[in-house]
Design a protein around this motif. Sequence first.
Motif, PDB file in Angstrom:
ATOM      1  N   ILE A 307       0.939  -1.091  -0.203  1.00 43.35           N
ATOM      2  CA  ILE A 307       0.154  -0.121   0.058  1.00 43.35           C
ATOM      3  C   ILE A 307       0.888   1.358  -0.041  1.00 43.35           C
ATOM      4  N   GLU A 308       2.164   1.224   0.543  1.00 37.20           N
ATOM      5  CA  GLU A 308       3.022   2.331   0.411  1.00 37.20           C
ATOM      6  C   GLU A 308       3.258   2.667  -0.816  1.00 37.20           C
ATOM      7  N   ILE A 309       3.653   1.583  -1.742  1.00 38.40           N
ATOM      8  CA  ILE A 309       3.949   1.612  -3.119  1.00 38.40           C
ATOM      9  C   ILE A 309       2.724   2.169  -3.996  1.00 38.40           C
ATOM     10  N   ILE A 310       1.460   1.647  -3.633  1.00 42.18           N
ATOM     11  CA  ILE A 310       0.383   2.099  -4.185  1.00 42.18           C
ATOM     12  C   ILE A 310       0.020   3.715  -4.112  1.00 42.18           C
ATOM     13  N   SER A 311       0.293   4.060  -2.922  1.00 44.45           N
ATOM     14  CA  SER A 311      -0.010   5.478  -2.536  1.00 44.45           C
ATOM     15  C   SER A 311       1.079   6.360  -2.893  1.00 44.45           C
ATOM     16  N   GLY A 312       2.198   5.601  -3.577  1.00 43.73           N
ATOM     17  CA  GLY A 312       3.305   6.681  -4.126  1.00 43.73           C
ATOM     18  C   GLY A 312       4.254   7.078  -2.683  1.00 43.73           C
ATOM     19  N   LEU A 313       4.289   6.326  -1.825  1.00 41.96           N
ATOM     20  CA  LEU A 313       4.875   6.788  -0.437  1.00 41.96           C
ATOM     21  C   LEU A 313       6.366   5.888  -0.520  1.00 41.96           C
ATOM     22  N   ALA A 314       6.625   4.882  -1.252  1.00 45.07           N
ATOM     23  CA  ALA A 314       7.793   4.194  -1.139  1.00 45.07           C
ATOM     24  C   ALA A 314       8.651   4.369  -2.276  1.00 45.07           C
ATOM     25  N   PHE A 315      10.054   4.475  -1.755  1.00 44.53           N
ATOM     26  CA  PHE A 315      11.108   4.758  -2.522  1.00 44.53           C
ATOM     27  C   PHE A 315      11.125   3.788  -3.674  1.00 44.53           C
ATOM     28  N   LEU A 316      11.010   4.446  -5.003  1.00 43.34           N
ATOM     29  CA  LEU A 316      10.898   3.501  -6.285  1.00 43.34           C
ATOM     30  C   LEU A 316      12.143   3.885  -7.088  1.00 43.34           C
ATOM     31  N   GLY A 317      13.274   3.172  -6.677  1.00 39.85           N
ATOM     32  CA  GLY A 317      14.642   3.233  -7.480  1.00 39.85           C
ATOM     33  C   GLY A 317      15.089   2.058  -8.152  1.00 39.85           C
ATOM     34  N   GLU A 318      16.050   1.655  -7.713  1.00 41.10           N
ATOM     35  CA  GLU A 318      16.730   0.281  -8.449  1.00 41.10           C
ATOM     36  C   GLU A 318      15.988  -0.947  -7.702  1.00 41.10           C
ATOM     37  N   ASN A 319      15.420  -0.445  -6.455  1.00 41.70           N
ATOM     38  CA  ASN A 319      14.807  -1.555  -5.755  1.00 41.70           C
ATOM     39  C   ASN A 319      13.458  -1.941  -6.223  1.00 41.70           C
ATOM     40  N   PHE A 320      13.086  -1.482  -7.220  1.00 40.15           N
ATOM     41  CA  PHE A 320      11.645  -1.577  -7.802  1.00 40.15           C
ATOM     42  C   PHE A 320      11.485  -1.889  -9.250  1.00 40.15           C
ATOM     43  N   SER A 321      10.736  -2.847  -9.496  1.00 37.65           N
ATOM     44  CA  SER A 321      10.561  -2.948 -10.970  1.00 37.65           C
ATOM     45  C   SER A 321       8.844  -3.405 -11.002  1.00 37.65           C
ATOM     46  N   LYS A 333     -15.316  16.573 -16.247  1.00 34.68           N
ATOM     47  CA  LYS A 333     -16.361  15.463 -16.184  1.00 34.68           C
ATOM     48  C   LYS A 333     -16.792  14.759 -17.292  1.00 34.68           C
ATOM     49  N   GLU A 334     -16.702  15.603 -18.363  1.00 38.44           N
ATOM     50  CA  GLU A 334     -17.035  15.289 -19.755  1.00 38.44           C
ATOM     51  C   GLU A 334     -16.064  14.381 -20.366  1.00 38.44           C
ATOM     52  N   LYS A 335     -14.777  14.505 -19.882  1.00 45.93           N
ATOM     53  CA  LYS A 335     -13.848  13.505 -20.570  1.00 45.93           C
ATOM     54  C   LYS A 335     -13.645  12.349 -19.911  1.00 45.93           C
ATOM     55  N   GLU A 336     -13.033  11.246 -20.623  1.00 42.19           N
ATOM     56  CA  GLU A 336     -12.820  10.055 -20.080  1.00 42.19           C
ATOM     57  C   GLU A 336     -11.553  10.055 -18.781  1.00 42.19           C
ATOM     58  N   ASP A 337     -11.650   8.754 -18.154  1.00 42.80           N
ATOM     59  CA  ASP A 337     -10.825   8.782 -17.052  1.00 42.80           C
ATOM     60  C   ASP A 337      -9.441   9.008 -17.383  1.00 42.80           C
ATOM     61  N   GLU A 338      -8.696   9.632 -16.349  1.00 44.06           N
ATOM     62  CA  GLU A 338      -7.261  10.108 -16.736  1.00 44.06           C
ATOM     63  C   GLU A 338      -6.390   8.859 -16.107  1.00 44.06           C
ATOM     64  N   LYS A 339      -5.601   8.554 -17.069  1.00 45.78           N
ATOM     65  CA  LYS A 339      -4.679   7.056 -16.686  1.00 45.78           C
ATOM     66  C   LYS A 339      -3.515   7.860 -16.286  1.00 45.78           C
ATOM     67  N   LEU A 340      -3.067   7.046 -15.168  1.00 51.40           N
ATOM     68  CA  LEU A 340      -1.658   7.677 -14.703  1.00 51.40           C
ATOM     69  C   LEU A 340      -0.860   6.307 -14.317  1.00 51.40           C
ATOM     70  N   LEU A 341       0.523   6.399 -14.665  1.00 54.64           N
ATOM     71  CA  LEU A 341       1.290   5.065 -14.434  1.00 54.64           C
ATOM     72  C   LEU A 341       2.564   5.528 -13.312  1.00 54.64           C
ATOM     73  N   LEU A 342       2.704   4.480 -12.294  1.00 51.44           N
ATOM     74  CA  LEU A 342       3.560   4.640 -11.472  1.00 51.44           C
ATOM     75  C   LEU A 342       4.855   3.523 -11.706  1.00 51.44           C
ATOM     76  N   TYR A 343       5.829   3.862 -11.913  1.00 53.56           N
ATOM     77  CA  TYR A 343       7.245   3.163 -12.486  1.00 53.56           C
ATOM     78  C   TYR A 343       8.266   3.508 -11.758  1.00 53.56           C
ATOM     79  N   LYS A 344       9.410   2.882 -11.891  1.00 52.80           N
ATOM     80  CA  LYS A 344      10.643   2.995 -11.460  1.00 52.80           C
ATOM     81  C   LYS A 344      11.386   4.550 -11.740  1.00 52.80           C
ATOM     82  N   ASN A 345      11.839   5.208 -10.810  1.00 57.14           N
ATOM     83  CA  ASN A 345      12.385   6.468 -11.143  1.00 57.14           C
ATOM     84  C   ASN A 345      11.465   7.610 -11.542  1.00 57.14           C
ATOM     85  N   ILE A 346      10.064   7.327 -11.100  1.00 59.37           N
ATOM     86  CA  ILE A 346       9.179   8.076 -11.635  1.00 59.37           C
ATOM     87  C   ILE A 346       9.395   9.480 -10.951  1.00 59.37           C
ATOM     88  N   SER A 347       9.034  10.520 -11.620  1.00 62.54           N
ATOM     89  CA  SER A 347       9.400  12.060 -11.217  1.00 62.54           C
ATOM     90  C   SER A 347       8.405  12.469 -10.234  1.00 62.54           C
TER      91      SER A 347
END
Length: 493
Positions: A307-321, A333-347
């Motif tokens: 849940i720390e990873i899901i919430s964006g609180l965990a450090f996501l460097g080389e220890n994450f894939s 509200k008239e537009k489609e859902d906004e799709k966001l992505l969490l990945y290694k070394n995210i800004s």
Amino acid sequence: MVVISGIIEFRNVSYSKNNNMILENISFSLKKNKYNVIIGKNGSGKSTILKLIVGLEKISGGQIFIDNEELVYKRDELYKIRKKTGIVFQESNEHIIGETVAESLIFGMENNRIPLEKMKENMTKYVKLFQLENIIDKKTVNLSGGEKQKVALAGAVITEPEIILLDEVTEMWDKVTKDKMNGIIEEFLKDGKTVVSVTHNLEEIKRSDNIVFITEEGKIVTGKSEEVNKIIEKKENTEINHEVISEYSADLTKMSLKEEEIKVKIKDISYYYEKERKIIDSFSVNIPKDSITAITGKSGTGKTTLIEIISGLAFLGENFSGEIGYNFRNENKEKEDEKLLLYKNISERELYEIRKRMGIVFQNTGEQFFSGTVLEELEYNITKKYKIKNRKSKELNDKIKEIAELFGYDEKFLMKSPFVLSGGEKKMLGLALAVCLEPEILILDEPTGALDYNMTIKFMQIVEKTKKNGTTVILVTHDENIVKQYSDYILKM
């Protein structure tokens, strides 16, 4: 001279803090070499009693006796008491001193001036007893909540005290760990120790030798009286069998969801805490929208890490894939859902876009507070969410009133410091602060551990209301009742 052999007596004790009377003229005895439990609703002063016993707080009136010797608030006398007393609080981080598990265990023995050879002997004995061999060199910041509580208990008893004080220590453990730890506590009793446990746990209450019940009126009822028996009966009626959980909650790992039903898509993630120690390994699952998903499993399996990873609180460097995808509502509200992505070394900018849609209640809720009053905590989150600049505005006052009514906060409570609240009250405030943000995803880590029966129901009713308003809820829990009564899906780790 203070001599401690285990019996504790409160005689007409009162205690107040910040002009709030918490305990008033209470009297009771805790039995020597027995399992004593203290029960009562959240905020009734149970944890305060433990602090008073070891002199961490000072009584306003009355007397406390330990083995017929009156408690004296002098440095040398308090040191003697604390040397013979082991205590474990709800928030285990308060006990974790060293950088590693080994250093944390050694700290208490050094503080008690235990000779080196005896320290070595105790380390060997208690590391084996608590089955800490696999984590003895692990950094304490990387421990799970259950592991921290186990280390805290080991640290409290490794000095071999005569009195052991426990404050809701079992709530972050899975059933297997809980049974093992309870077995260890039973061995302490056989060795002539005195155990005092603050608890809401039915099994602890039933097997105790002595019960101290603080009533809603602040009175003390002891023993297994009719009033105490009613509490036990009420708790028994809410207990469920571990084997039937799957009948009530769908197992997410066995489900196939349509794209439009998914809120969080976890794809092949792995996570290392330390070099060569993988806590999550190639894990994939989809979490449904507008639902309550309960994450369960034994301690140390990576539930809190997930849940720390899901919430964006965990450090996501080389220890994450791997990666996690989110389907967030578009502000337009008239537009489609906004799709966001969490990945290694995210800004940081991308992380912010994810985090601002989250509401989180941690295990150790007190770590979330920083303001002087409950009101100021609420004001901060509401002004942040709605970008309100004027703290005297009607909009802010209306929002505060709405939250106060939902959580039952009166003006007196709003002016309390969040740091003097009981463990259960802190949990509720953590939820209130999260609800203020109207999050799309609400993450709860062992949310009901410190709550009494009535407050647990109130907490989960608010969570259910939040879900109905369009929030996806993800909660980590060992509480089978919560899984049965409130979760739509279960994720076993």
